[in-house]
Design a protein around this motif. Structure first.
Motif, short mmCIF file in Angstrom:
data_model
loop_
_atom_site.label_atom_id
_atom_site.label_comp_id
_atom_site.label_asym_id
_atom_site.label_seq_id
_atom_site.Cartn_x
_atom_site.Cartn_y
_atom_site.Cartn_z
N VAL A 119 -0.92 0.62 -2.87
CA VAL A 119 -0.47 0.37 -1.57
C VAL A 119 -0.34 -1.12 -1.60
CG1 VAL A 119 -1.31 2.15 -0.46
CG2 VAL A 119 -2.73 0.04 -0.54
N GLU A 120 0.36 -1.83 -0.46
CA GLU A 120 0.67 -3.28 -0.51
C GLU A 120 0.06 -3.78 0.89
OE1 GLU A 120 4.87 -4.32 -2.11
OE2 GLU A 120 4.64 -5.80 -0.43
N VAL A 121 -0.51 -4.72 0.60
CA VAL A 121 -0.82 -5.54 1.94
C VAL A 121 -0.50 -6.88 1.67
CG1 VAL A 121 -2.58 -6.39 3.35
CG2 VAL A 121 -2.53 -4.06 2.60
N ASP A 122 0.48 -7.74 2.51
CA ASP A 122 0.67 -8.85 2.42
C ASP A 122 0.96 -9.52 0.93
OD1 ASP A 122 0.34 -9.50 5.01
OD2 ASP A 122 -1.65 -10.45 4.75
N GLY A 123 1.88 -8.59 0.30
CA GLY A 123 2.59 -8.86 -0.96
C GLY A 123 1.54 -8.52 -1.93
N ARG A 124 0.52 -8.30 -1.64
CA ARG A 124 -0.50 -7.92 -2.94
C ARG A 124 -0.74 -6.47 -2.98
NH1 ARG A 124 -6.68 -9.50 -3.77
NH2 ARG A 124 -6.81 -7.91 -5.26
N GLU A 125 -1.04 -6.03 -4.20
CA GLU A 125 -0.87 -4.41 -4.45
C GLU A 125 -2.32 -4.17 -4.39
OE1 GLU A 125 1.54 -3.57 -7.71
OE2 GLU A 125 3.24 -3.17 -6.50
N VAL A 186 -5.86 -2.49 4.14
CA VAL A 186 -6.05 -1.87 2.73
C VAL A 186 -5.96 -0.23 3.48
CG1 VAL A 186 -6.59 -0.75 0.85
CG2 VAL A 186 -6.25 -3.32 1.22
N ALA A 187 -6.96 -0.04 4.14
CA ALA A 187 -7.13 1.41 4.65
C ALA A 187 -6.02 1.76 5.52
CB ALA A 187 -8.41 1.38 5.42
N ARG A 188 -5.29 1.04 6.32
CA ARG A 188 -4.40 1.19 7.06
C ARG A 188 -3.34 1.35 6.26
NH1 ARG A 188 -1.81 -1.76 12.36
NH2 ARG A 188 0.19 -0.89 12.10
N ALA A 189 -2.87 0.78 5.43
CA ALA A 189 -1.98 0.74 4.42
C ALA A 189 -1.62 2.33 3.77
CB ALA A 189 -1.62 -0.15 3.74
N ILE A 340 9.57 -6.70 5.98
CA ILE A 340 9.95 -5.19 6.40
C ILE A 340 8.98 -4.09 6.14
CG2 ILE A 340 11.44 -3.41 5.49
CD1 ILE A 340 13.72 -5.67 5.30
N ARG A 341 8.49 -4.46 4.84
CA ARG A 341 7.30 -3.44 4.62
C ARG A 341 5.97 -3.53 5.46
NH1 ARG A 341 6.86 -2.57 -1.77
NH2 ARG A 341 5.60 -0.69 -1.05
N GLY A 342 5.87 -4.85 5.68
CA GLY A 342 4.61 -5.14 6.42
C GLY A 342 4.78 -4.59 7.90
N ALA A 343 5.87 -4.58 8.46
CA ALA A 343 6.26 -4.05 9.77
C ALA A 343 6.33 -2.53 9.68
CB ALA A 343 7.46 -4.64 10.09
N GLY A 344 6.26 -1.86 8.49
CA GLY A 344 6.46 -0.30 8.45
C GLY A 344 7.93 -0.06 8.68
N ALA A 345 8.96 -1.02 8.45
CA ALA A 345 10.41 -0.91 9.08
C ALA A 345 11.18 -0.36 7.73
CB ALA A 345 10.93 -2.13 9.35
N LEU A 346 10.58 -0.18 6.56
CA LEU A 346 11.39 0.48 5.50
C LEU A 346 12.36 1.61 5.68
CD1 LEU A 346 12.25 -0.66 2.50
CD2 LEU A 346 10.60 0.96 1.60
N GLU A 347 11.58 2.60 6.02
CA GLU A 347 12.06 3.75 6.18
C GLU A 347 13.09 3.95 7.56
OE1 GLU A 347 12.67 6.01 3.99
OE2 GLU A 347 11.12 5.04 2.76
N PRO A 348 12.55 3.28 8.48
CA PRO A 348 13.65 3.11 9.86
C PRO A 348 14.93 2.56 9.46
CG PRO A 348 11.33 2.89 10.43
CD PRO A 348 11.29 2.74 8.91
#
Lengths: 496, 97, 489
Positions: A119-125, A186-189, A340-348
């Protein structure tokens, strides 16, 4: 009683959090795990029950093939190995929501094991190692009767067994190290990743608010520089992605305060409360002894390898590969993608583009109006009551010149307020752009007459003075005109 | 090893069986004798012996994911010792403080 | 013609076909017999007279209309109270289930009904099938029709006694460690435990799921085989059901040809602890089979000595889990629901009051065997012994076609004699238990009366998985040479 809390940053100076996450996913099979009763949320109490899921004497379970298929696909999507042979086991304990007073589950032989996801958080995997994914059945639903409606202080309780026997997959991580201060994120992601993955697989409705995806969050603290695991707590009732992050942050601060004061963390189950705290669960006098043993009423499951490979071929695209592909197609920068990914907007956004909007327009709506609404409401972006199709329709109206950006924002506001489809909101609120040349010319003439000084300046070549005139026209038109058109009309009128 | 009344009381608690003192005493003695006689299995159970959980070697018995009729609500609740609003009524779950 | 209640199922079926008797007459004869003798025997817990007569009348009408009917259509049958039968109380011999009327019917009962048979009622049994004497019933013991001072065996003492006393020509039983075979032995009747998975367990209130198996009880070998054929076969509601045709049990019972059949006498099932009269009748029967053309061998099954110990770990373990559901929430007894007691206390009080001593003993024993720290030593070891016993059978069946032994080391003992000695009670199942552990099939056939007490002796035949027909082949040969006519007492 309120807990002592250490400041989060201070806690991170002293300790390294170690995460463990247990996620239960309710499968959306047509029928229950072991009987043919409908697997459906919200029916009349006890209307979806039969001798098997009621645990009537003499009844016997038979495994739902679709549930096995879903379990294998979930396991594969988490990069797990699929067991050559595995069994169900009985987990024995008494509780009134369990019709047999044992849960049919898996114990030492899970159907899927040893996986990992990134998973990715702030650009870090971050790599989250998966211990296992196993099959089990859900229990019935208790309603507590009494002053508070909670189990504490209830006079009695009522049970509805419609949910009893619903197929569940429990996904358990190995201890997750090295996330540092990012542990809650990370847990959230990770849970967001599971949710997206289950949705892409089509195996679950993954509605956290309905309980079809449930998370128990374990965390312990290790003193910096140590390799000895601390005592963990398990926090239950964490029913949204935000809550996972908040609950873990709280537990880290609470445990840090205890440890820093020389105390000992009690290994226990805690409950998360939306007010922002955790509280201890029931303290059992003695540890439960579940007396697991192989379920004699069910035979082992030995998925043929060919079947497993067939199912592997049905898996959705790997999420990271998909993100990379979409970025290339859309032409966004790394930074834009990160947002986009941080906001969870990729799929929308992907769905909005599929519905006809340009990537830039789709990104604009989801990262401005809609993300603001989600934040205000405390919900996830994909839970906002506006569909990607509706976003695309709204943008289409802008592209067709029927709406200005400003009007379009009002349309979005209307859709979010439940006023219907974008076209209906436009009609109801009377938001269409005024394109009637005569009406516009009249307003322009009146503005010039009312502000002769401004008009004179424009005539003298001070074009910026037109702003006052444009403002007056827009005001008269109640915003329902295209500002650029108005400006051109003013300049043309004054140039005559 | 021998089983004590405390052990039996704990097991009865796990199994949710209320025992009178007389029952507890009698059972403790009987269980001790029985356990003593069944302990012979331990000597025979070598590490090389695979345990058998099922009499026959069947696998992969599944059911198609197709809905079959549920019971009528009246039949579901007909035997309930207590019910309310179409649900089974149960005594309060937590012990009172 | 003899009184209708004394006829075998085969004779009754013939009488129905020839028009000499109707199903209603036969059913009424059984009901009359029950009314006459069951006060003394107590084989039945519930007599379903009205429904039985209605079913019989319907079968008679169908026969009159010329509809094709199965071989046992119209024949009355008694059902062990361990099976659900929609609309009839099912207690499994326990006070905790008193008054429970199941909303569904067990597969084997449904097959009996579909065959046009007439269910007379539910028979007495040890509580949750835990016992070898039917004295553990929550509703009082059943007495042996051969000698009312003696036990009828157990757990299916009610079914065996009903058949022996002429209250029913046939009955359904269930066998976890010998609960069909041992009562058959001590009442002088026939009883078979089919191959595990050969008859459906759906609707059989479970004691030990991996050992339980429904089976037929009758007075003759052919009757029992006919019932076996009716109830046997695959059931998709039971995951452990074998998807294969029922072995040709009826043909085998009609043939009784044992020429060239290799019969193995199990060395370990005899000797010390076996009543002399039991051994004598057993060996005589073996010799008679040799006289019929069978080959005799002695076979050793070295791990059978551990079977009882393994059984008394596996069975209580599974039972402790299977009986957890009797918790007062959805059906059955509830004790102590006074508003003050918590659900846990109510469960404890209900189970403390609703379960009898033997059930408590086994549930607590099983709880122990599965508990953390003891699982490997007890349950785990017992499962390994189970493997060893299966291997004993596999080796034996390489050399012989069937194995034979006495069914029970003794004849029927007196009521009360073993009530306070669980181990002595458990030993009644010494010869029958290995089969349940391995999952193959076995049956008990009458082998005459023991000279010292004049009580029936049972002869056990054991066959491999899905070779149930061999049981009946041997049984029919024995019946022929010993002259058993299948008469009721």
């Amino acid at each position: 009683m309120s807990d002592e809390l250490m400041d989060y940053d201070a806690a991170m100076e002293l300790f390294e959090p170690v995460l463990g996450l247990e996620v239960h996913v309710e499968l959306n099979t047509k029928t229950k795990m072991f009987c043919g009763c409908a697997n459906e949320f919200g029916a009349e109490p006890n209307s979806h029950t039969c001798p098997v899921c009621l645990g009537l004497p003499g009844s016997l379970p038979v495994v739902n093939a679709k549930a096995i298929e879903s379990a294998i696909r979930i396991g594969l999507s988490l990069n797990c190995s699929i067991a050559e042979r595995c069994r169900f086991a009985r987990k024995n304990y008494f509780y009134p929501d369990m019709t047999k007073d044992f849960q049919t589950s898996q114990y030492d032989e899970p159907i899927a094991f040893d996986g990992e996801v990134t998973v990715e958080v702030d650009g870090r995997e971050y790599t989250v190692p998966i211990e296992r994914a196993h099959m089990e059945e859900d229990a019935g639903k208790l309603v507590h009767q009494g002053a508070t409606g909670r189990i504490q202080g209830a006079d009695y309780s009522l049970v509805d067994y419609n949910r009893a026997g619903t197929p569940l997959i429990e996904i358990v991580t190995k201890p997750v190290y090295g996330t540092g201060a990012r542990a809650p994120e990370v847990a959230r992601a990770y849970v967001a990743f599971l949710r997206d993955q289950m949705r892409a697989l089509g195996v679950s409705d993954v509605r956290m608010e309905q309980g079809s995806l449930r998370c128990d969050a374990n965390v312990s603290l290790m003193p910096k520089g140590s390799t000895r695991l601390g005592t963990r707590t398990e926090t239950k009732n964490v029913n949204s992605l935000r809550s996972i992050e908040r609950a873990l942050r709280y537990e880290i601060c609470r445990q840090a305060a205890i440890l820093a004061a020389g105390g000992r963390v009690i290994q226990e189950t805690r409950h998360w409360h939306e007010e922002g705290v955790t509280s201890p669960g029931r303290n059992k006098e003695q540890a439960e002894d579940y007396r697991y043993f192989p379920e004699p009423d069910l035979v082992p499951i030995a998925p043929p390898r060919a079947w497993v490979e067939e199912l592997r071929a049905t898996l959705p695209e790997d999420p990271r590969a998909r993100a990379a592909r979409l970025q290339a197609e859309w032409g966004f920068t790394d930074l834009e993608m990160r947002d986009i990914r941080g906001a969870g907007a990729l799929e929308p956004i992907a769905a909005t583009v599929t519905a006809g909007a340009s990537p830039a327009a789709a990104r604009k709506w989801w990262l401005t109006e809609l993300v603001r609404y989600a934040n205000d409401q405390g919900i996830e972006l994909d839970e906002v009551p506006m569909t990607p199709a509706q976003v695309a329709q709204t943008q289409q109206l802008v592209d067709d010149g029927q709406l200005t950006d400003k009007l379009a924002r009002q349309v979005v506001e209307g859709v979010l307020a439940g006023e219907g489809e974008p076209a209906a909101v436009v009609a109801r609120r009377g938001l269409a752009v005024v394109t009637d040349e005569g009406a516009l010319q009249g307003a322009v003439d009146r503005a010039i007459a009312a502000q002769p000084d401004a008009a004179a300046k424009v005539r003298d070549g001070k074009v910026q003075a037109a702003g006052a005139l444009i403002g007056a026209v827009m005001k008269e038109m109640r915003g329902q005109a295209d500002a650029a058109t108005v400006r051109e009309l003013i300049l043309a009128t004054l140039a005559r | 090893m021998s089983l004590t009344a405390t052990d039996v009381a704990r097991l009865a608690g796990l199994a949710r069986i209320e025992l009178t003192d007389a029952e507890l005493e009698k059972l403790t003695g009987q269980l001790d004798v029985i356990l003593d006689s069944v302990a012979v299995v331990q000597a025979a159970a070598g590490d090389d012996v695979v345990p058998t959980s099922h009499a026959l070697d069947l696998a992969n018995v599944f059911r198609a994911d197709e809905v079959t009729p549920s019971l009528a609500s009246a039949a579901v609740l007909a035997a309930a010792p207590a019910q309310e609003d179409g649900r089974f009524r149960v005594p309060h779950i937590l012990e009172e403080d | 013609m003899a009184a209708l209640h004394e006829l075998t199922a085969t004779q009754l079926a013939e009488a129905f076909r020839s028009g000499e008797a109707s199903s209603v007459e036969a059913t009424q004869a059984c009901l009359d017999r029950i009314a006459a003798v069951d006060g003394a025997i107590h084989a039945f817990l519930h007599v379903d007279a009205d429904r039985a007569l209605a079913t019989a009348a319907a079968v008679d009408r169908r026969r009159a209309a010329g509809e094709p009917l199965g071989p046992l259509a119209g024949v009355p049958i008694a059902v062990k109270d361990a099976f659900t039968y929609e609309g009839a109380p099912t207690t499994c011999g326990s006070r905790i289930l008193e008054g429970w009327i199941p909303p569904y019917t067990a597969t084997v009962v449904q097959r009996v009904l579909d065959a046009g048979m007439v269910v007379l009622g539910k028979t007495n049994m040890d509580e949750f099938a835990m016992g070898s004497s039917t004295e553990n019933s929550g509703f009082g013991p059943t007495r042996n029709p051969v000698d009312p001072e003696r036990i009828p065996g157990g757990s299916g003492g009610g079914s065996a006694a009903a058949v022996a006393a002429g209250e029913a020509p046939l009955a359904l039983g269930s066998d976890t460690g010998g609960s069909i075979r041992q009562p058959a032995a001590v009442t002088g009747t026939v009883g078979a435990k089919p191959t595990y998975g050969g008859t459906s367990r759906y609707g059989l209130v479970a004691m030990a799921s991996s050992l339980d198996q429904p089976g037929p009880c009758g007075r003759t070998v052919l009757d029992t085989a006919l019932l076996h054929a009716v109830i046997g076969g695959h059931d998709e509601r039971d995951s452990t059901s074998i998807d294969a045709p029922v072995p040709p049990v009826v043909e085998a019972a009609q043939s009784g040809d044992v020429r060239g059949l290799r019969i193995g006498v199990v060395r370990e099932l005899g000797g010390e602890g076996y009543a002399p009269g039991v051994e004598q009748r057993f060996h005589e029967a073996v010799e008679r089979l040799r006289g019929e053309g069978a080959e005799l061998h002695e076979v050793s099954c070295p791990h059978f000595g551990l079977a009882l110990a393994a059984y008394y770990l596996i069975m209580p373990s599974e039972a402790s889990s299977n009986l957890a559901r009797f918790d007062s929430i959805r059906y059955g007894l509830r004790v102590g629901d006074d508003g003050a007691n918590s659900v846990e206390q109510v469960m404890r009080l209900t189970r403390g009051q609703g379960f009898g001593a033997e059930v408590k003993r086994r549930v607590i024993l099983g709880t122990y065997a599965l508990s953390s720290g003891y699982y490997e030593a007890y349950y785990g070891s017992a499962q390994k012994v189970r493997t060893l016993i299966g291997e004993d059978f596999a080796r034996a069946f390489e050399a012989v076609d069937v194995l034979v032994s006495p069914t029970c080391p003794t004849t029927a003992w007196k009521l009360g004699e073993r009530v306070d000695d669980p181990l002595a009670m458990y030993k009644a199942d010494l010869c029958t238990i290995p089969v349940n552990l391995a999952g193959n099939c076995a049956a008990s056939f009458p082998a005459g009366l023991a000279p010292e007490d004049g009580l029936p002796v049972g002869f056990q035949v054991i066959a491999p998985v899905l070779a149930d027909d061999r049981l009946y082949r041997v049984g029919a040969a024995l019946e022929r040479v010993l002259g058993n006519q299948g008469g009721a007492r």
